[in-house]
Scaffold this active site. Sequence first.
Site, short mmCIF file in Angstrom:
data_model
loop_
_atom_site.label_atom_id
_atom_site.label_comp_id
_atom_site.label_asym_id
_atom_site.label_seq_id
_atom_site.Cartn_x
_atom_site.Cartn_y
_atom_site.Cartn_z
N LYS A 103 -7.12 3.68 -5.28
CA LYS A 103 -7.62 4.88 -4.60
C LYS A 103 -8.14 5.93 -5.55
O LYS A 103 -9.16 6.57 -5.31
CB LYS A 103 -6.48 5.52 -3.79
CG LYS A 103 -5.94 4.63 -2.76
CD LYS A 103 -4.48 4.85 -2.52
CE LYS A 103 -3.62 4.27 -3.59
NZ LYS A 103 -2.18 4.45 -3.30
N VAL A 130 -7.35 3.20 1.62
CA VAL A 130 -6.94 4.23 2.60
C VAL A 130 -6.07 3.60 3.68
O VAL A 130 -6.50 2.67 4.37
CB VAL A 130 -8.16 4.91 3.25
CG1 VAL A 130 -7.71 5.96 4.27
CG2 VAL A 130 -9.06 5.56 2.20
N ASP A 199 -2.30 11.67 -3.91
CA ASP A 199 -2.71 10.39 -3.32
C ASP A 199 -3.41 10.62 -1.96
O ASP A 199 -4.46 10.05 -1.69
CB ASP A 199 -1.47 9.51 -3.16
CG ASP A 199 -1.80 8.15 -2.57
OD1 ASP A 199 -2.44 7.34 -3.28
OD2 ASP A 199 -1.45 7.90 -1.40
N LYS A 203 -7.38 9.86 -0.80
CA LYS A 203 -7.76 9.13 0.41
C LYS A 203 -8.65 9.98 1.32
O LYS A 203 -9.57 9.48 1.95
CB LYS A 203 -6.51 8.67 1.15
CG LYS A 203 -5.75 7.59 0.38
CD LYS A 203 -4.34 7.43 0.91
CE LYS A 203 -3.62 6.30 0.21
NZ LYS A 203 -2.17 6.29 0.49
N1 NDP Z 1 1.86 0.04 -3.60
C1 NDP Z 1 1.10 0.20 -2.54
O1 NDP Z 1 1.58 0.15 -1.40
C2 NDP Z 1 -0.36 0.45 -2.70
C3 NDP Z 1 -0.96 0.63 -3.91
N2 NDP Z 1 -2.31 0.82 -3.99
C4 NDP Z 1 -2.97 0.93 -5.29
O2 NDP Z 1 -3.00 -0.37 -5.88
C5 NDP Z 1 -2.90 -0.27 -7.30
C6 NDP Z 1 -1.69 -1.05 -7.77
O3 NDP Z 1 -0.54 -0.51 -7.18
P1 NDP Z 1 0.88 -1.20 -7.32
O4 NDP Z 1 0.73 -2.66 -7.26
O5 NDP Z 1 1.76 -0.51 -6.37
O6 NDP Z 1 1.27 -0.75 -8.79
P2 NDP Z 1 2.35 -1.42 -9.77
O7 NDP Z 1 2.75 -0.35 -10.69
O8 NDP Z 1 3.38 -2.12 -8.97
O9 NDP Z 1 1.51 -2.53 -10.55
C7 NDP Z 1 0.47 -2.21 -11.41
C8 NDP Z 1 0.02 -3.46 -12.09
O10 NDP Z 1 -1.12 -3.16 -12.87
C9 NDP Z 1 -0.93 -3.67 -14.19
N3 NDP Z 1 -1.64 -2.79 -15.10
C10 NDP Z 1 -1.53 -1.45 -15.22
N4 NDP Z 1 -2.39 -0.99 -16.14
C11 NDP Z 1 -3.05 -2.08 -16.64
C12 NDP Z 1 -4.03 -2.28 -17.63
N5 NDP Z 1 -4.52 -1.25 -18.33
N6 NDP Z 1 -4.47 -3.53 -17.86
C13 NDP Z 1 -3.97 -4.57 -17.18
N7 NDP Z 1 -3.03 -4.45 -16.21
C14 NDP Z 1 -2.58 -3.23 -15.96
C15 NDP Z 1 0.57 -3.68 -14.41
O11 NDP Z 1 0.84 -4.65 -15.41
P3 NDP Z 1 2.34 -5.05 -15.82
O12 NDP Z 1 2.86 -5.86 -14.67
O13 NDP Z 1 2.16 -5.86 -17.05
O14 NDP Z 1 3.08 -3.77 -16.02
C16 NDP Z 1 1.06 -4.08 -13.02
O15 NDP Z 1 1.06 -5.47 -12.88
C17 NDP Z 1 -2.82 1.22 -7.62
O16 NDP Z 1 -4.11 1.67 -7.93
C18 NDP Z 1 -2.32 1.83 -6.32
O17 NDP Z 1 -2.72 3.15 -6.16
C19 NDP Z 1 -3.10 0.82 -2.88
C20 NDP Z 1 -2.56 0.65 -1.65
C21 NDP Z 1 -1.13 0.49 -1.44
N1 LIG Z 2 1.72 5.28 -2.63
C1 LIG Z 2 0.84 5.05 -1.54
C2 LIG Z 2 0.54 3.61 -1.43
C3 LIG Z 2 -0.55 3.30 -0.51
O1 LIG Z 2 -1.65 3.76 -0.59
C4 LIG Z 2 1.47 5.56 -0.26
O2 LIG Z 2 2.68 5.77 -0.25
O3 LIG Z 2 0.75 5.73 0.72
#
Ligand code: NDP
Ligand SMILES: N[C@@H](CC=O)C(=O)O
Length: 413
Positions: A103, A130, A199, A203
Amino acid sequence: MVKKAAILGFGTVGQGIYDAIQTHDDELQSILGEPIEIVAILVKNEDKGRAVNEGTIITTSFQDIVSIPELEIVFEAIVDCEPAFTYIQALMKKGCHIITANKKLVAHYGSELMVAAEKYGVKLRYDATVAGAVPIIGALQTLLRTNRMNSFQGILNGTSNFILTEMRTKGLSFDDALLQAQTLGYAEADPASDIEGIDAWNKLVILIRTITGNEPSTGNIHREGITSISQAFISLAEKIGLRFKHLAYFNQAPLQYWVKPVLIDASHPFYQVDGVNNSIHLDCSLAGELSFTGPGAGKLPTASALLEDLVGIYQGINAYNGQKTVKLLLNESISAEEKNWVIFCKENQVAQLPNQLHQLQTYCEAREVVLLVKGSEIDIQLLQNFLKVNVFEYIKIQKAKYVELTNVSFLHK
Ligand SMILES: NC(=O)C1=CN([C@@H]2O[C@H](COP(=O)(O)OP(=O)(O)OC[C@H]3O[C@@H](n4cnc5c(N)ncnc54)[C@H](OP(=O)(O)O)[C@@H]3O)[C@@H](O)[C@H]2O)C=CC1
Ligand SMILES: N[C@@H](CC=O)C(=O)O
């Protein structure tokens, strides 16, 4: 034949899309005609264990991803604008379609990414950015293209809504509820982004751009999170039939957009929207009022949005990016219009409240007072300048606003 895909990031969202592709391979194959194979995953920390099939490459080197031959699709689920922006541009140049959940990136660089996608002849999809599983971006881009929208309200952060719900229904402390949201995979890597409204603001920017085709100005915005809401405020509000919701709001004429906690009553469509659920309420010129509600965060709900975007790309569903009907000028003046407010104060402060605020209702419990008042934003600002009280807007849905808009020519391009 298979369609080769890669995932950037393997946290909550990256693992969600990986699992969803394995568990829904029959459905995907019957729609797409070919299986999707995740050939590689980019991560940051090479020491973490990863539960993936044999043959899936786990790498910390972006070069490994960009040099995969015939790579068609990349799911981007890392955090922050960089290096995601650089990576996506390189992958688009290579000819990959991009489906992102990031986002922050789309809020800040969405327009640049759309230009790059056009330039390289690839698709960019971002429904997961979003409201998690709620298909609001897809609906706006493909099913609500002729309707004009004057305004919308949204609960756009699952973590905040979850915290407020847990505090209200289970009496949990703010910190314990936040910890649970983190454990459940709802919160951002830096949860300040959730609880301080950043956040939801990101959105809101994406939604405004998707609806209007224009960039909202980010100067002088009103962005507020939920950190000022105490357990005591929540229970006092409940006693007078009101609930706290963290709301994102947009109105074109007069132009206003903000993100802040508000109070609503049982007549509001968001009153029962609890837990991690998000909701968006649109005021459409033809359809009338529409509400979209569902899980706004978490592993599989987010994966659902990413997978449906994938299908949309291969089915050739054209995603339309904004009607470009209205120029968004930020109205920096505060409104003189009278609104409803709820003031939380101590018994001995009531006498100091200015007369301009018309008191509508008062509730008192153990020297804590809740006042429902009517007044302008200016009155409220003046009040807060000299009295240390917490004030929240008490908001309702404005009915059929669009009808009044037909002659607002100064805003049209
Ligand atoms: N959680 C949710 O419900 C939602 C999240 N999002 C978005 O999705 C994205 C991911 O969220 P989420 O999965 O929760 O986050 P996490 O913190 O759970 O995971 C992030 C992942 O990205 C990897 N990472 C971070 N920086 C780098 C980099 N520079 N190079 C390579 N890999 C990298 C991390 O690697 P490693 O495992 O090695 O640490 C990890 O695997 C974010 O942008 C978030 O805003 C969107 C909708 C819903
Ligand atoms: N951190 C976010 C994840 C989804 O976008 C939220 O709580 O809504």
